[in-house]
Design a protein around this motif. Structure first.
Motif, PDB file in Angstrom:
ATOM      1  N   SER A 120     -17.547 -14.567  -3.659  1.00 30.11           N
ATOM      2  CA  SER A 120     -18.555 -13.831  -2.905  1.00 30.11           C
ATOM      3  C   SER A 120     -17.967 -12.729  -2.033  1.00 30.11           C
ATOM      4  O   SER A 120     -18.693 -12.000  -1.364  1.00 30.11           O
ATOM      5  N   VAL A 121     -16.633 -12.608  -2.039  1.00 25.03           N
ATOM      6  CA  VAL A 121     -15.955 -11.647  -1.154  1.00 25.03           C
ATOM      7  C   VAL A 121     -15.685 -10.334  -1.889  1.00 25.03           C
ATOM      8  O   VAL A 121     -15.190 -10.333  -3.018  1.00 25.03           O
ATOM      9  N   ARG A 122     -15.998  -9.248  -1.209  1.00 24.02           N
ATOM     10  CA  ARG A 122     -15.629  -7.922  -1.701  1.00 24.02           C
ATOM     11  C   ARG A 122     -14.372  -7.496  -0.937  1.00 24.02           C
ATOM     12  O   ARG A 122     -14.428  -7.238   0.266  1.00 24.02           O
ATOM     13  N   GLN A 123     -13.242  -7.427  -1.611  1.00 24.52           N
ATOM     14  CA  GLN A 123     -11.957  -7.128  -0.972  1.00 24.52           C
ATOM     15  C   GLN A 123     -11.742  -5.621  -0.944  1.00 24.52           C
ATOM     16  O   GLN A 123     -11.609  -4.971  -1.982  1.00 24.52           O
ATOM     17  N   GLN A 124     -11.699  -5.058   0.278  1.00 25.90           N
ATOM     18  CA  GLN A 124     -11.544  -3.608   0.395  1.00 25.90           C
ATOM     19  C   GLN A 124     -10.102  -3.163   0.116  1.00 25.90           C
ATOM     20  O   GLN A 124      -9.886  -2.109  -0.470  1.00 25.90           O
ATOM     21  N   VAL A 125      -9.140  -3.961   0.561  1.00 27.72           N
ATOM     22  CA  VAL A 125      -7.728  -3.616   0.358  1.00 27.72           C
ATOM     23  C   VAL A 125      -7.015  -4.837  -0.204  1.00 27.72           C
ATOM     24  O   VAL A 125      -6.771  -5.812   0.507  1.00 27.72           O
ATOM     25  N   PHE A 126      -6.685  -4.765  -1.490  1.00 27.15           N
ATOM     26  CA  PHE A 126      -5.976  -5.848  -2.166  1.00 27.15           C
ATOM     27  C   PHE A 126      -4.709  -5.255  -2.782  1.00 27.15           C
ATOM     28  O   PHE A 126      -4.764  -4.278  -3.530  1.00 27.15           O
ATOM     29  N   SER A 127      -3.566  -5.832  -2.444  1.00 26.43           N
ATOM     30  CA  SER A 127      -2.273  -5.249  -2.841  1.00 26.43           C
ATOM     31  C   SER A 127      -1.706  -5.885  -4.094  1.00 26.43           C
ATOM     32  O   SER A 127      -1.811  -7.103  -4.286  1.00 26.43           O
ATOM     33  N   ILE A 128      -1.092  -5.066  -4.919  1.00 24.00           N
ATOM     34  CA  ILE A 128      -0.354  -5.518  -6.110  1.00 24.00           C
ATOM     35  C   ILE A 128       0.987  -4.794  -6.126  1.00 24.00           C
ATOM     36  O   ILE A 128       1.057  -3.574  -5.938  1.00 24.00           O
ATOM     37  N   LEU A 129       2.051  -5.540  -6.337  1.00 22.16           N
ATOM     38  CA  LEU A 129       3.386  -4.956  -6.496  1.00 22.16           C
ATOM     39  C   LEU A 129       3.687  -4.816  -7.978  1.00 22.16           C
ATOM     40  O   LEU A 129       3.619  -5.788  -8.732  1.00 22.16           O
ATOM     41  N   LEU A 154       3.951  -0.379  -4.495  1.00 28.97           N
ATOM     42  CA  LEU A 154       2.862  -1.175  -3.955  1.00 28.97           C
ATOM     43  C   LEU A 154       1.572  -0.372  -4.081  1.00 28.97           C
ATOM     44  O   LEU A 154       1.474   0.735  -3.541  1.00 28.97           O
ATOM     45  N   ILE A 155       0.596  -0.904  -4.791  1.00 29.60           N
ATOM     46  CA  ILE A 155      -0.692  -0.234  -4.932  1.00 29.60           C
ATOM     47  C   ILE A 155      -1.768  -1.066  -4.238  1.00 29.60           C
ATOM     48  O   ILE A 155      -1.620  -2.281  -4.071  1.00 29.60           O
ATOM     49  N   THR A 156      -2.806  -0.405  -3.796  1.00 25.35           N
ATOM     50  CA  THR A 156      -3.940  -1.116  -3.185  1.00 25.35           C
ATOM     51  C   THR A 156      -5.202  -0.831  -3.986  1.00 25.35           C
ATOM     52  O   THR A 156      -5.405   0.291  -4.477  1.00 25.35           O
ATOM     53  N   LEU A 157      -6.026  -1.862  -4.097  1.00 31.35           N
ATOM     54  CA  LEU A 157      -7.252  -1.789  -4.888  1.00 31.35           C
ATOM     55  C   LEU A 157      -8.460  -2.180  -4.042  1.00 31.35           C
ATOM     56  O   LEU A 157      -8.344  -2.936  -3.070  1.00 31.35           O
ATOM     57  N   HIS A 158      -9.613  -1.676  -4.461  1.00 24.44           N
ATOM     58  CA  HIS A 158     -10.892  -2.210  -3.993  1.00 24.44           C
ATOM     59  C   HIS A 158     -11.386  -3.161  -5.077  1.00 24.44           C
ATOM     60  O   HIS A 158     -11.512  -2.772  -6.246  1.00 24.44           O
ATOM     61  N   VAL A 159     -11.634  -4.433  -4.682  1.00 26.69           N
ATOM     62  CA  VAL A 159     -12.039  -5.454  -5.646  1.00 26.69           C
ATOM     63  C   VAL A 159     -13.458  -5.918  -5.311  1.00 26.69           C
ATOM     64  O   VAL A 159     -13.704  -6.401  -4.189  1.00 26.69           O
ATOM     65  N   PRO A 160     -14.404  -5.801  -6.253  1.00 27.87           N
ATOM     66  CA  PRO A 160     -15.792  -6.201  -5.977  1.00 27.87           C
ATOM     67  C   PRO A 160     -15.967  -7.716  -6.045  1.00 27.87           C
ATOM     68  O   PRO A 160     -15.087  -8.431  -6.533  1.00 27.87           O
ATOM     69  N   ALA A 161     -17.069  -8.207  -5.571  1.00 31.25           N
ATOM     70  CA  ALA A 161     -17.413  -9.625  -5.719  1.00 31.25           C
ATOM     71  C   ALA A 161     -17.658  -9.919  -7.190  1.00 31.25           C
ATOM     72  O   ALA A 161     -18.197  -9.088  -7.931  1.00 31.25           O
ATOM     73  N   ALA A 162     -17.244 -11.084  -7.636  1.00 34.30           N
ATOM     74  CA  ALA A 162     -17.405 -11.456  -9.050  1.00 34.30           C
ATOM     75  C   ALA A 162     -17.204 -12.952  -9.198  1.00 34.30           C
ATOM     76  O   ALA A 162     -16.719 -13.628  -8.281  1.00 34.30           O
TER      77      ALA A 162
END
Length: 681
Positions: A205-214, A474-482
């Motif tokens: 239920s969470v929409r993650q505004q800043v999610f990091s991936i290396l 290091l990249i940052t993503l916006h991840v929607p609820a799913a």
């Protein structure tokens, strides 16, 4: 008629300071030997030694260390009485060396080989009468300066130099079908792509505004880097201004001798020496046995004088690269300077100097001749801002050589990397997969990166990689609820194999995360955390440097100390080696920015070399602390370490260079090629 001609020839020889052996007079009544009159005091002589003469003599040429009485070679005896092979000393003079390499006496009579000027103020033109021996010893003459010699030896002798060509297309041929191109098994595997998500799951239920991936990349390694690797075209641009005189120039010659001995027969080297002007000592030449000997001879001829014209030196170096007829697969420029440029910027009224004018546009990124310039700031008086800017503009690195004795180690580390290039023109591409996932940023340091307008893709231009070299982005993503799981990104790489020049495309695995109804005990990835702290530390170093440039030294210390305390907290929990290395580095920076004097002496250069290292994720030389060297070089590759160990094994001590003993012999590695320390100019 014959006796008259003999007398005329002897008179001419006396005027030109050329000595001839005794000659049996034809038709003499008693078979007497006609002996030419003794030469005037301090006369300079050129003669050919008989192949049967003085084989047991221990005299050696101070330039090449070859036997002085072997093989019938022409010899040159200077007015100070020291002897040299004629071809050695004439080349030395042609490269601008007009003082004795042994006793430092300034010569007024010099050897010259080539077309003579017709100006009588500098002596008569060369005369080659019938029956004179047409060999290197006698076809070359000795020139005497005009009687009005005023002490400006460089200007008076400039007319004797061989004119430099305007096009540098005289590079030595290379074997395009060399064995290195056919032994691809010398490299194991391909580039590795690994990805690490900040967390393994996000609540559905969470929409993650800043999610990091290396995204972590690692270059392949060599099975045998010495027998099969990509050949190198190397251009060294060396400062030989007056401030480089003495021990600095001696150590530079030793360092360049190490480079010459390290390069292989498929590598090519060209050397540019600059002071007030710049001169190419020799074109791109293969480092075969002959090529090495000639290169060592040219390096030995260097003398320090004049001002500092960095732009002119780089212009000549860029022209060598640009005008090549043939190209090795790897090419780079090394620039070393110990002073401020005294020609390009004559006024300091400008608020901000545009250092990009130092770098010729023809070799900038995006051009067909782009090469990296790896710069080395030598000592406490060099312009570290200029040297860092030159490296940054060209995608190269900036190293700070604080202690004079560490110049060879700094060169060795750089060469260790350049001789192990396995990847060229690498480009990382990132593509978002599921709907609603968007790419918001890429932390790529100094590497050029871009995010598409729709935020669904991005890329990083990486360029060359050394064997075993690693990169982390290091990249940052916006991840929607799913629900269920979300497919975030798919990374891909394209590059050229540096040995076979084959185009390679590498597809990484898709990055997915789980989307449970509730997340319990989700811990942050240690790999992502480590990279995040490294990126933040680099940003704080940059902020501290800006504060120091504005004169706010307490603020600079505070910024560094705050970041150090954060790292110490995390290091206490994980004992991570990278955290420990960064803590050591930050503490050293704090010490070097505590006052204006300390900052201007070494702090600026130390911080800039650190920023260069972290922003490119590549090892640079920094300062003079041995303890720090072993801790902060987290970017060193095995080939760099190996080359550094070789350098330290044979590096002469600074004490030996400053206080040479007549009984001291050079290290075994150089024994047959390099003058002993007492012979170095």
């Amino acid at each position: 008629m014959a006796p008259a001609w003999d007398r005329a020839k002897r008179a001419l020889a006396t005027m030109l300071c050329i000595r001839f052996p005794a000659r049996q007079r034809a038709g003499g009544e008693d078979g007497a030997v006609e002996t030419p009159p003794p030469p005037p005091p301090h006369a300079v002589s050129v003669r050919r030694v008989s192949t049967s003469g003085s084989r047991g003599s221990k005299k050696v040429c101070a330039i090449c260390l070859g036997g002085i009485r072997t093989g019938g070679q022409a010899l040159f005896t200077a007015e100070c009485s020291h002897e040299f092979h004629f071809h050695c000393i004439s080349s030395s003079v042609n490269h601008g060396n007009y003082i004795c390499p042994v006793c430092r006496a300034e010569w007024k009579e010099i050897p010259f080989q080539g077309t003579q000027p017709a100006d009588n103020a500098y002596g008569r033109s060369r005369v080659s009468p019938v029956n004179w021996p047409q060999d290197e010893g006698q076809m070359s003459v000795v020139r005497r300066l005009s009687r009005g010699y005023s002490g400006n030896l460089q200007e008076q002798l400039a007319v004797f130099r061989t004119p430099e060509t305007s096009i540098f297309n005289d590079d030595e041929n290379i074997d395009l079908q060399s064995e290195t191109a056919g032994e691809h098994n010398a490299v194991t595997g391909s580039v590795e792509i690994k990805t690490y998500s900040e967390f393994p799951a996000i609540q559905q239920s969470v929409r993650q505004q800043v999610f990091s991936i290396l995204i972590h990349l690692k270059a392949p390694k060599y099975l045998d880097s010495m027998s099969s690797r990509a050949p190198l075209d190397l251009v060294t641009v060396l400062d030989v201004s007056g401030s480089m005189s003495g021990i600095k120039l001696a150590l530079l010659k030793r360092a360049m001798s190490f480079v010459i001995q390290t390069l292989g027969p498929n590598d090519r080297l060209s050397v540019i020496a600059f002071s007030s002007t710049a001169r190419r000592l020799f074109p791109l030449r293969r480092m075969t046995l002959t090529g090495r000997q000639q290169a060592l001879q040219a390096i030995s001829s260097l003398v320090a004088s004049g001002g500092t014209n960095i732009a002119e030196g780089l212009k000549k170096g860029a022209k060598v690269v640009e005008d090549r007829r043939l190209k090795n697969s790897v090419c780079s420029i090394i620039l070393l300077s110990d002073g401020q440029d005294t020609h390009t910027f004559l006024s300091s009224d400008e608020a901000e100097i545009n250092y990009s004018t130092f770098v010729p546009p023809s070799i900038l990124p995006g051009t067909g001749h782009h090469v990296q310039i790896h710069t080395f700031g030598f000592g406490t008086d060099h312009d570290s801002a200029a040297m860092h800017a030159i490296a940054e503009i060209s995608n190269g690195t900036f190293s700070f050589i604080d202690a004079e004795g560490s110049i060879q180690d700094a060169f060795a580390q750089c060469i260790g990397g350049l001789l192990s290039v396995v990847v060229k023109d690498m480009r990382l591409c990132i593509k978002c997969i599921d709907e609603g996932v968007s790419l918001t940023s890429i932390k790529s340091g100094s590497y050029a990166s871009q995010v598409a307008r729709n935020e669904r893709s991005g890329s990083v231009d990486i360029g060359d990689l050394y064997a075993d070299e690693e990169r982390g982005f290091l990249i940052t993503l916006h991840v929607p609820a799913a629900q269920g799981q979300t497919v975030l990104i798919k990374p891909t790489c394209t590059y050229l194999d540096a040995i076979t020049m084959e185009n390679i495309q590498l597809n990484g695995e898709e990055v997915t995360i789980q989307r449970p109804a509730y997340c319990v005990d989700c811990e942050m990835s240690p790999e992502v955390e480590r990279e995040w702290h490294r990126a933040q530390t680099t940003e704080d170093m940059s902020a501290a440097r800006s504060a120091a440039e504005d004169g706010f030294f307490p603020q600079a210390v505070s910024i560094l100390e705050s970041r150090r305390r954060i790292l110490e907290f995390h290091a206490a929990q994980s004992s991570d080696s990278q955290f420990l290395a960064l803590i050591k580095e930050l503490r050293e920076m704090q010490d070097r920015v505590e006052s204006r004097q300390r900052y201007e002496e070494s702090g600026r250069a130390y911080m800039l070399s650190g920023l260069s290292s972290h922003s490119w994720q590549r090892a640079t030389a920094r300062g003079d602390s041995t303890e720090l060297t072993t801790l902060i070089h987290t970017y060193q590759t095995p080939s760099m370490v190996d080359m550094l160990q070789r350098s330290q094994t044979i590096l002469p001590s600074v004490v030996e260079m400053l206080n040479p003993s007549p009984t001291v012999t050079p290290p075994k590695y150089f024994s047959s090629h390099l003058p002993t320390s007492r012979h170095i100019a």
